[in-house]
Design an enzyme around this catalytic site. Sequence first.
Site, mmCIF file in Angstrom:
data_model
loop_
_atom_site.group_PDB
_atom_site.id
_atom_site.type_symbol
_atom_site.label_atom_id
_atom_site.label_comp_id
_atom_site.label_asym_id
_atom_site.label_seq_id
_atom_site.Cartn_x
_atom_site.Cartn_y
_atom_site.Cartn_z
ATOM 1 N N ASN A 7 0.433 2.860 7.865
ATOM 2 C CA ASN A 7 -0.332 3.116 6.645
ATOM 3 C C ASN A 7 -0.908 4.525 6.789
ATOM 4 O OD1 ASN A 7 -2.027 3.109 4.464
ATOM 5 N ND2 ASN A 7 -3.019 1.160 4.952
ATOM 6 N N ARG A 74 3.565 1.668 4.104
ATOM 7 C CA ARG A 74 2.864 1.361 2.858
ATOM 8 C C ARG A 74 2.913 2.596 1.954
ATOM 9 N NH1 ARG A 74 -2.894 -1.052 2.300
ATOM 10 N NH2 ARG A 74 -2.790 -1.509 0.096
ATOM 11 N N HIS A 163 -2.859 -2.583 -5.434
ATOM 12 C CA HIS A 163 -3.184 -3.701 -4.527
ATOM 13 C C HIS A 163 -2.124 -4.805 -4.594
ATOM 14 C CE1 HIS A 163 -7.744 -2.686 -4.987
ATOM 15 N NE2 HIS A 163 -7.260 -2.091 -3.903
ATOM 16 N N ARG A 224 -16.000 3.619 -7.982
ATOM 17 C CA ARG A 224 -15.299 3.870 -9.249
ATOM 18 C C ARG A 224 -15.889 3.010 -10.351
ATOM 19 N NH1 ARG A 224 -9.748 2.402 -6.689
ATOM 20 N NH2 ARG A 224 -10.059 3.577 -4.782
ATOM 21 N N GLU A 368 -2.330 -7.374 4.486
ATOM 22 C CA GLU A 368 -1.348 -6.479 3.881
ATOM 23 C C GLU A 368 -0.309 -6.020 4.903
ATOM 24 O OE1 GLU A 368 -4.927 -4.637 2.379
ATOM 25 O OE2 GLU A 368 -3.868 -4.179 0.522
#
Length: 395
Positions: A7, A74, A163, A224, A368
Amino acid sequence: MQILVLNSGSSSLKHQLFALSDGELTKLDRGSIECIGEGNAQVHCHADALALVFEQLERASECDPRELVGIGHRVVHGGDLFDHPVLIDDRVIRGIREAIPLAPLHNPPALAGIDAARTLRPDLPQVAVFDTAFHQTLPSHALRYALPAWCYEKYGIRRYGMHGISHAFVSRRAAELLDRQPADVNVITFHLGNGASAAAIAGGRCVETSMGMTPLEGLVMGTRCGDLDPSVPMFLYREAGMTVAEVDRLLSHDSGLKGLCGSNDLRAILQRAKRGHSDAELALQIYCHRLKKYLGAYFAILGRVDAVVFTAGVGENSPEIRRSACDGLDLIGIRLDEERNLAVRRGQASDVSANGSPVRVFVIPTDEEAEIARRSLEVMGLDSTEHPPRKKPSL
Ligand code: ADP
Protein backbone atom coordinates in the site's frame (compact mmCIF):
# COMPACT_ATOMS: atom_id res chain seq x y z
CA MET A 1 3.09 -20.08 -1.22
CA GLN A 2 3.39 -16.46 -0.10
CA ILE A 3 2.06 -13.17 -1.44
CA LEU A 4 3.15 -9.65 -0.60
CA VAL A 5 0.62 -6.80 -0.38
CA LEU A 6 1.82 -3.21 -0.83
CA ASN A 7 0.00 0.00 0.00
CA SER A 8 2.03 2.95 -1.29
CA GLY A 9 1.11 6.37 0.10
CA SER A 10 2.61 9.75 -0.80
CA SER A 11 5.28 9.44 1.90
CA SER A 12 4.76 5.91 3.19
CA LEU A 13 4.99 2.29 2.13
CA LYS A 14 3.03 -0.33 4.06
CA HIS A 15 3.50 -4.02 3.47
CA GLN A 16 1.88 -7.21 4.66
CA LEU A 17 3.09 -10.69 3.76
CA PHE A 18 0.65 -13.62 3.68
CA ALA A 19 1.04 -17.37 3.36
CA LEU A 20 -1.67 -19.38 1.59
CA SER A 21 -2.06 -22.97 2.57
CA ASP A 22 -5.15 -25.19 2.14
CA GLY A 23 -7.19 -22.15 1.12
CA GLU A 24 -6.39 -20.34 4.40
CA LEU A 25 -4.50 -17.05 4.43
CA THR A 26 -2.08 -16.56 7.33
CA LYS A 27 -0.56 -13.19 8.16
CA LEU A 28 3.22 -13.14 8.33
CA ASP A 29 5.46 -10.08 8.42
CA ARG A 30 3.95 -6.59 8.25
CA GLY A 31 5.47 -3.13 8.47
CA SER A 32 5.36 0.49 7.48
CA ILE A 33 8.05 2.87 6.29
CA GLU A 34 7.07 6.49 6.87
CA CYS A 35 8.46 9.90 5.84
CA ILE A 36 9.72 8.73 2.42
CA GLY A 37 11.47 11.63 0.69
CA GLU A 38 10.74 14.08 3.50
CA GLY A 39 13.35 16.50 4.87
CA ASN A 40 16.39 14.57 6.04
CA ALA A 41 14.71 11.17 5.59
CA GLN A 42 17.09 8.28 4.88
CA VAL A 43 14.65 6.68 2.47
CA HIS A 44 14.41 8.95 -0.55
CA CYS A 45 11.88 7.19 -2.76
CA HIS A 46 9.53 4.21 -2.98
CA ALA A 47 12.25 2.13 -4.69
CA ASP A 48 14.57 2.60 -1.66
CA ALA A 49 11.69 1.78 0.68
CA LEU A 50 10.82 -1.42 -1.18
CA ALA A 51 14.46 -2.54 -1.24
CA LEU A 52 14.40 -2.11 2.55
CA VAL A 53 11.21 -4.17 2.81
CA PHE A 54 12.84 -7.02 0.87
CA GLU A 55 15.96 -6.85 3.08
CA GLN A 56 13.69 -7.03 6.12
CA LEU A 57 11.73 -9.96 4.67
CA GLU A 58 14.90 -11.90 3.97
CA ARG A 59 15.97 -11.49 7.59
CA ALA A 60 12.59 -12.51 9.01
CA SER A 61 12.65 -16.25 9.69
CA GLU A 62 9.03 -16.92 8.66
CA CYS A 63 9.56 -15.47 5.16
CA ASP A 64 10.97 -17.55 2.34
CA PRO A 65 11.70 -15.52 -0.82
CA ARG A 66 11.40 -18.71 -2.91
CA GLU A 67 7.79 -19.05 -1.73
CA LEU A 68 6.78 -15.59 -2.96
CA VAL A 69 4.45 -15.94 -5.96
CA GLY A 70 3.40 -12.34 -6.58
CA ILE A 71 2.75 -8.84 -5.33
CA GLY A 72 -0.68 -7.23 -4.87
CA HIS A 73 -0.88 -3.42 -5.00
CA ARG A 74 -3.63 -1.25 -3.59
CA VAL A 75 -4.64 1.38 -6.16
CA VAL A 76 -7.20 3.95 -5.06
CA HIS A 77 -8.66 5.03 -8.41
CA GLY A 78 -9.23 2.92 -11.48
CA GLY A 79 -11.49 5.46 -13.22
CA ASP A 80 -14.07 3.59 -15.28
CA LEU A 81 -11.43 1.41 -16.89
CA PHE A 82 -11.15 -1.20 -14.16
CA ASP A 83 -14.06 -3.06 -12.61
CA HIS A 84 -11.95 -5.89 -11.21
CA PRO A 85 -8.34 -6.55 -10.17
CA VAL A 86 -5.90 -6.98 -13.06
CA LEU A 87 -2.42 -8.28 -13.78
CA ILE A 88 -0.23 -5.24 -14.27
CA ASP A 89 1.25 -4.59 -17.69
CA ASP A 90 2.09 -1.38 -19.56
CA ARG A 91 -1.55 -0.91 -20.60
CA VAL A 92 -2.70 -1.09 -16.98
CA ILE A 93 -0.02 1.41 -15.95
CA ARG A 94 -1.34 3.79 -18.63
CA GLY A 95 -4.88 3.33 -17.27
CA ILE A 96 -3.82 4.13 -13.70
CA ARG A 97 -1.94 7.16 -15.00
CA GLU A 98 -5.04 8.34 -16.89
CA ALA A 99 -6.98 8.29 -13.61
CA ILE A 100 -4.47 10.62 -11.87
CA PRO A 101 -6.69 13.73 -12.27
CA LEU A 102 -9.37 11.87 -10.29
CA ALA A 103 -6.99 10.93 -7.45
CA PRO A 104 -4.01 13.26 -7.69
CA LEU A 105 -2.80 12.45 -4.18
CA HIS A 106 -3.21 8.69 -4.35
CA ASN A 107 -2.52 7.30 -7.83
CA PRO A 108 1.01 8.76 -8.30
CA PRO A 109 2.44 7.02 -5.19
CA ALA A 110 0.68 3.78 -6.18
CA LEU A 111 2.43 4.03 -9.55
CA ALA A 112 5.75 4.69 -7.78
CA GLY A 113 5.24 1.53 -5.68
CA ILE A 114 4.33 -0.54 -8.76
CA ASP A 115 7.31 0.77 -10.67
CA ALA A 116 9.66 -0.05 -7.79
CA ALA A 117 8.23 -3.56 -7.47
CA ARG A 118 8.43 -4.30 -11.20
CA THR A 119 12.04 -3.11 -11.27
CA LEU A 120 13.11 -4.99 -8.16
CA ARG A 121 11.21 -8.23 -8.86
CA PRO A 122 10.52 -8.42 -12.62
CA ASP A 123 10.17 -12.19 -12.16
CA LEU A 124 6.96 -11.84 -10.11
CA PRO A 125 3.44 -11.16 -11.39
CA GLN A 126 2.04 -7.89 -10.02
CA VAL A 127 -1.66 -7.26 -9.52
CA ALA A 128 -3.52 -3.96 -9.12
CA VAL A 129 -6.55 -4.08 -6.79
CA PHE A 130 -8.69 -0.95 -7.06
CA ASP A 131 -10.71 0.83 -4.36
CA THR A 132 -13.17 1.98 -7.00
CA ALA A 133 -13.72 -1.39 -8.72
CA PHE A 134 -16.42 -2.72 -6.36
CA HIS A 135 -18.55 0.33 -7.16
CA GLN A 136 -18.39 -0.14 -10.93
CA THR A 137 -21.73 -1.97 -10.68
CA LEU A 138 -23.49 1.30 -9.77
CA PRO A 139 -26.42 1.79 -12.17
CA SER A 140 -26.36 4.92 -14.36
CA HIS A 141 -29.00 6.63 -12.22
CA ALA A 142 -26.71 6.32 -9.18
CA LEU A 143 -23.42 7.15 -10.84
CA ARG A 144 -24.45 10.17 -12.94
CA TYR A 145 -24.77 13.68 -11.50
CA ALA A 146 -27.62 15.87 -12.74
CA LEU A 147 -25.22 17.80 -14.99
CA PRO A 148 -25.19 18.18 -18.79
CA ALA A 149 -24.02 15.02 -20.54
CA TRP A 150 -20.81 16.65 -21.80
CA CYS A 151 -19.49 16.89 -18.22
CA TYR A 152 -19.62 13.11 -18.07
CA GLU A 153 -18.67 12.38 -21.67
CA LYS A 154 -15.79 14.83 -22.00
CA TYR A 155 -14.45 14.97 -18.44
CA GLY A 156 -15.62 11.74 -16.79
CA ILE A 157 -17.49 13.67 -14.11
CA ARG A 158 -19.49 10.95 -12.38
CA ARG A 159 -19.66 9.17 -9.06
CA TYR A 160 -17.03 6.45 -8.59
CA GLY A 161 -17.05 5.63 -4.85
CA MET A 162 -14.07 4.57 -2.74
CA HIS A 163 -13.23 2.10 0.07
CA GLY A 164 -14.52 -0.64 -2.26
CA ILE A 165 -11.96 -3.17 -1.03
CA SER A 166 -13.33 -2.81 2.50
CA HIS A 167 -17.02 -2.73 1.52
CA ALA A 168 -16.51 -5.90 -0.57
CA PHE A 169 -14.73 -7.68 2.27
CA VAL A 170 -17.17 -6.88 5.07
CA SER A 171 -20.29 -7.44 2.95
CA ARG A 172 -19.05 -10.93 2.08
CA ARG A 173 -18.27 -11.60 5.75
CA ALA A 174 -21.81 -10.44 6.59
CA ALA A 175 -23.22 -13.06 4.19
CA GLU A 176 -21.06 -15.69 5.91
CA LEU A 177 -22.32 -14.64 9.33
CA LEU A 178 -25.88 -14.93 8.00
CA ASP A 179 -24.87 -18.35 6.63
CA ARG A 180 -26.06 -17.37 3.17
CA GLN A 181 -24.49 -16.71 -0.20
CA PRO A 182 -23.60 -13.05 -1.00
CA ALA A 183 -25.98 -13.25 -3.98
CA ASP A 184 -28.87 -13.85 -1.55
CA VAL A 185 -28.36 -10.95 0.84
CA ASN A 186 -28.88 -7.19 0.87
CA VAL A 187 -26.47 -5.29 3.11
CA ILE A 188 -25.74 -1.70 4.09
CA THR A 189 -22.07 -1.22 5.03
CA PHE A 190 -20.53 1.72 6.89
CA HIS A 191 -16.75 2.10 6.64
CA LEU A 192 -16.08 4.70 9.33
CA GLY A 193 -12.39 5.56 9.60
CA ASN A 194 -10.76 8.94 9.08
CA GLY A 195 -12.33 8.80 5.64
CA ALA A 196 -15.86 7.40 5.81
CA SER A 197 -18.33 5.97 3.34
CA ALA A 198 -21.49 3.90 3.14
CA ALA A 199 -22.57 1.39 0.52
CA ALA A 200 -25.86 -0.28 -0.40
CA ILE A 201 -25.16 -3.78 -1.69
CA ALA A 202 -27.85 -5.90 -3.32
CA GLY A 203 -27.01 -9.56 -3.86
CA GLY A 204 -23.26 -8.89 -3.72
CA ARG A 205 -23.40 -5.95 -6.16
CA CYS A 206 -22.93 -2.38 -5.03
CA VAL A 207 -25.93 -0.27 -6.14
CA GLU A 208 -25.23 2.97 -4.26
CA THR A 209 -22.37 4.50 -2.31
CA SER A 210 -21.77 7.79 -0.54
CA MET A 211 -18.45 8.93 -2.01
CA GLY A 212 -18.58 10.53 -5.41
CA MET A 213 -16.13 11.56 -8.09
CA THR A 214 -13.68 12.15 -5.25
CA PRO A 215 -13.63 11.05 -1.59
CA LEU A 216 -15.17 14.38 -0.50
CA GLU A 217 -18.83 13.53 -0.98
CA GLY A 218 -21.09 11.84 1.54
CA LEU A 219 -20.66 11.23 5.24
CA VAL A 220 -19.02 13.61 7.71
CA MET A 221 -15.36 12.53 7.98
CA GLY A 222 -12.32 13.30 10.12
CA THR A 223 -11.32 16.36 8.12
CA ARG A 224 -13.65 16.28 5.07
CA CYS A 225 -17.04 17.96 5.00
CA GLY A 226 -18.96 15.32 3.02
CA ASP A 227 -22.24 16.50 1.45
CA LEU A 228 -22.48 20.24 0.93
CA ASP A 229 -24.54 22.65 -1.13
CA PRO A 230 -22.39 22.95 -4.30
CA SER A 231 -22.80 26.74 -4.14
CA VAL A 232 -20.78 27.01 -0.94
CA PRO A 233 -17.36 27.06 -2.68
CA MET A 234 -18.55 29.83 -5.06
CA PHE A 235 -19.91 31.79 -2.10
CA LEU A 236 -16.52 31.48 -0.36
CA TYR A 237 -14.67 32.72 -3.49
CA ARG A 238 -16.98 35.71 -3.75
CA GLU A 239 -17.69 36.67 -0.17
CA ALA A 240 -14.60 35.46 1.72
CA GLY A 241 -12.13 36.20 -1.10
CA MET A 242 -10.66 32.72 -0.86
CA THR A 243 -8.68 31.10 -3.69
CA VAL A 244 -9.46 27.74 -5.30
CA ALA A 245 -6.56 26.16 -3.38
CA GLU A 246 -7.74 27.65 -0.08
CA VAL A 247 -11.30 26.39 -0.53
CA ASP A 248 -9.97 22.99 -1.57
CA ARG A 249 -7.91 22.84 1.61
CA LEU A 250 -10.81 24.01 3.77
CA LEU A 251 -13.20 21.33 2.50
CA SER A 252 -10.70 18.43 2.49
CA HIS A 253 -8.41 19.14 5.41
CA ASP A 254 -10.04 21.62 7.79
CA SER A 255 -13.69 20.56 7.78
CA GLY A 256 -15.54 17.47 9.02
CA LEU A 257 -15.11 16.69 12.72
CA LYS A 258 -11.93 18.76 12.84
CA GLY A 259 -13.66 21.81 11.42
CA LEU A 260 -16.61 21.43 13.77
CA CYS A 261 -14.73 20.95 17.02
CA GLY A 262 -10.98 21.16 16.41
CA SER A 263 -10.15 17.43 16.47
CA ASN A 264 -10.54 14.55 14.04
CA ASP A 265 -9.87 11.92 16.70
CA LEU A 266 -13.25 10.52 17.61
CA ARG A 267 -12.00 9.19 20.96
CA ALA A 268 -10.97 12.68 22.05
CA ILE A 269 -14.26 14.14 20.78
CA LEU A 270 -16.32 11.60 22.76
CA GLN A 271 -14.40 12.49 25.92
CA ARG A 272 -14.82 16.22 25.39
CA ALA A 273 -18.54 15.72 24.75
CA LYS A 274 -18.80 13.76 28.03
CA ARG A 275 -17.24 16.71 29.82
CA GLY A 276 -19.97 18.93 28.34
CA HIS A 277 -18.09 20.77 25.54
CA SER A 278 -20.92 21.90 23.27
CA ASP A 279 -18.84 22.00 20.05
CA ALA A 280 -17.91 18.32 20.53
CA GLU A 281 -21.53 17.42 21.28
CA LEU A 282 -22.73 19.19 18.15
CA ALA A 283 -20.00 17.55 16.00
CA LEU A 284 -21.17 14.10 17.15
CA GLN A 285 -24.80 14.99 16.50
CA ILE A 286 -24.03 16.13 12.95
CA TYR A 287 -21.88 13.03 12.33
CA CYS A 288 -24.62 10.63 13.52
CA HIS A 289 -27.46 12.55 11.87
CA ARG A 290 -25.68 12.08 8.52
CA LEU A 291 -25.20 8.34 9.20
CA LYS A 292 -28.89 7.94 9.93
CA LYS A 293 -29.86 9.90 6.82
CA TYR A 294 -27.83 7.50 4.65
CA LEU A 295 -29.15 4.46 6.52
CA GLY A 296 -32.72 5.52 5.77
CA ALA A 297 -31.97 6.37 2.14
CA TYR A 298 -30.25 3.03 1.52
CA PHE A 299 -33.19 1.20 3.08
CA ALA A 300 -35.45 2.91 0.57
CA ILE A 301 -33.13 1.92 -2.29
CA LEU A 302 -32.67 -1.72 -1.25
CA GLY A 303 -36.26 -2.40 -0.17
CA ARG A 304 -35.22 -5.38 1.93
CA VAL A 305 -32.18 -5.21 4.20
CA ASP A 306 -30.71 -8.28 5.88
CA ALA A 307 -27.83 -6.63 7.73
CA VAL A 308 -26.19 -3.34 8.57
CA VAL A 309 -22.42 -3.54 9.04
CA PHE A 310 -20.12 -1.16 10.92
CA THR A 311 -16.40 -1.32 10.23
CA ALA A 312 -13.04 0.57 10.41
CA GLY A 313 -11.65 2.60 13.36
CA VAL A 314 -14.90 4.29 14.45
CA GLY A 315 -17.34 1.61 13.26
CA GLU A 316 -15.46 -1.20 15.01
CA ASN A 317 -14.62 0.64 18.22
CA SER A 318 -17.35 3.09 19.10
CA PRO A 319 -20.53 1.72 20.69
CA GLU A 320 -21.72 5.33 21.10
CA ILE A 321 -21.71 6.03 17.35
CA ARG A 322 -23.37 2.69 16.52
CA ARG A 323 -26.03 3.40 19.15
CA SER A 324 -26.78 6.90 17.87
CA ALA A 325 -26.86 5.82 14.21
CA CYS A 326 -29.37 3.04 14.95
CA ASP A 327 -31.37 4.86 17.61
CA GLY A 328 -35.13 5.02 17.01
CA LEU A 329 -35.09 2.75 13.94
CA ASP A 330 -37.26 -0.05 15.42
CA LEU A 331 -39.92 0.72 12.86
CA ILE A 332 -37.64 -0.28 9.98
CA GLY A 333 -36.49 -3.38 11.84
CA ILE A 334 -33.22 -2.27 13.41
CA ARG A 335 -32.96 -3.15 17.09
CA LEU A 336 -29.62 -2.89 18.82
CA ASP A 337 -28.87 -4.89 21.97
CA GLU A 338 -27.03 -2.47 24.23
CA GLU A 339 -25.20 -5.17 26.19
CA ARG A 340 -23.92 -6.76 22.99
CA ASN A 341 -23.07 -3.35 21.57
CA LEU A 342 -20.90 -2.60 24.60
CA ALA A 343 -19.33 -6.08 24.70
CA VAL A 344 -17.76 -6.03 21.20
CA ARG A 345 -14.19 -7.32 21.44
CA ARG A 346 -11.50 -5.68 19.32
CA GLY A 347 -10.73 -7.68 16.19
CA GLN A 348 -13.75 -9.97 16.45
CA ALA A 349 -16.89 -10.02 14.34
CA SER A 350 -19.97 -9.46 16.52
CA ASP A 351 -23.74 -9.46 16.12
CA VAL A 352 -24.94 -6.50 18.18
CA SER A 353 -28.62 -6.73 17.26
CA ALA A 354 -31.32 -7.80 19.68
CA ASN A 355 -32.80 -11.29 19.43
CA GLY A 356 -35.55 -11.19 16.82
CA SER A 357 -34.32 -7.96 15.20
CA PRO A 358 -35.47 -8.32 11.56
CA VAL A 359 -32.25 -6.59 10.42
CA ARG A 360 -29.02 -7.94 11.91
CA VAL A 361 -26.46 -5.33 12.96
CA PHE A 362 -22.88 -6.57 12.68
CA VAL A 363 -19.54 -5.14 13.72
CA ILE A 364 -16.99 -6.67 11.34
CA PRO A 365 -13.27 -5.84 11.47
CA THR A 366 -12.20 -4.91 7.98
CA ASP A 367 -9.11 -6.52 6.47
CA GLU A 368 -8.23 -4.73 3.27
CA GLU A 369 -4.81 -6.39 3.00
CA ALA A 370 -6.33 -9.88 3.16
CA GLU A 371 -8.87 -8.87 0.51
CA ILE A 372 -6.07 -7.58 -1.76
CA ALA A 373 -4.07 -10.78 -1.20
CA ARG A 374 -7.00 -13.04 -2.04
CA ARG A 375 -8.10 -11.05 -5.10
CA SER A 376 -4.49 -10.96 -6.35
CA LEU A 377 -4.09 -14.73 -5.97
CA GLU A 378 -7.36 -15.23 -7.86
CA VAL A 379 -6.14 -13.05 -10.74
CA MET A 380 -2.92 -15.08 -10.84
CA GLY A 381 -5.03 -18.25 -10.99
CA LEU A 382 -3.55 -19.48 -7.71
CA ASP A 383 -6.62 -19.37 -5.49
CA SER A 384 -9.79 -20.84 -6.83
CA THR A 385 -11.69 -20.47 -3.54
CA GLU A 386 -13.96 -17.51 -4.22
CA HIS A 387 -14.33 -17.15 -0.46
CA PRO A 388 -12.33 -18.44 2.48
CA PRO A 389 -13.41 -21.98 3.38
CA ARG A 390 -16.81 -21.75 5.02
CA LYS A 391 -16.53 -22.48 8.69
CA LYS A 392 -19.52 -22.46 10.96
CA PRO A 393 -20.12 -18.72 11.29
CA SER A 394 -18.50 -17.57 14.51
CA LEU A 395 -19.54 -14.41 16.28
P1 ADP B 1 -7.91 5.49 8.60
O1 ADP B 1 -8.96 5.96 7.66
O2 ADP B 1 -6.84 6.49 8.85
O3 ADP B 1 -7.41 4.08 8.32
P2 ADP B 1 -9.04 4.27 11.00
O4 ADP B 1 -9.89 3.22 10.39
O5 ADP B 1 -7.83 3.84 11.74
O6 ADP B 1 -8.69 5.43 9.98
O7 ADP B 1 -10.00 5.12 12.00
C1 ADP B 1 -9.53 6.25 12.66
C2 ADP B 1 -10.66 6.78 13.54
O8 ADP B 1 -11.08 5.75 14.44
C3 ADP B 1 -10.22 7.96 14.41
O9 ADP B 1 -11.22 8.96 14.41
C4 ADP B 1 -10.14 7.35 15.79
O10 ADP B 1 -10.41 8.29 16.80
C5 ADP B 1 -11.24 6.32 15.72
N1 ADP B 1 -11.08 5.31 16.77
C6 ADP B 1 -10.09 4.43 16.95
N2 ADP B 1 -10.27 3.73 18.10
C7 ADP B 1 -11.43 4.20 18.66
C8 ADP B 1 -12.17 3.91 19.85
N3 ADP B 1 -11.76 2.99 20.71
N4 ADP B 1 -13.32 4.60 20.07
C9 ADP B 1 -13.74 5.54 19.20
N5 ADP B 1 -13.08 5.86 18.07
C10 ADP B 1 -11.95 5.21 17.81
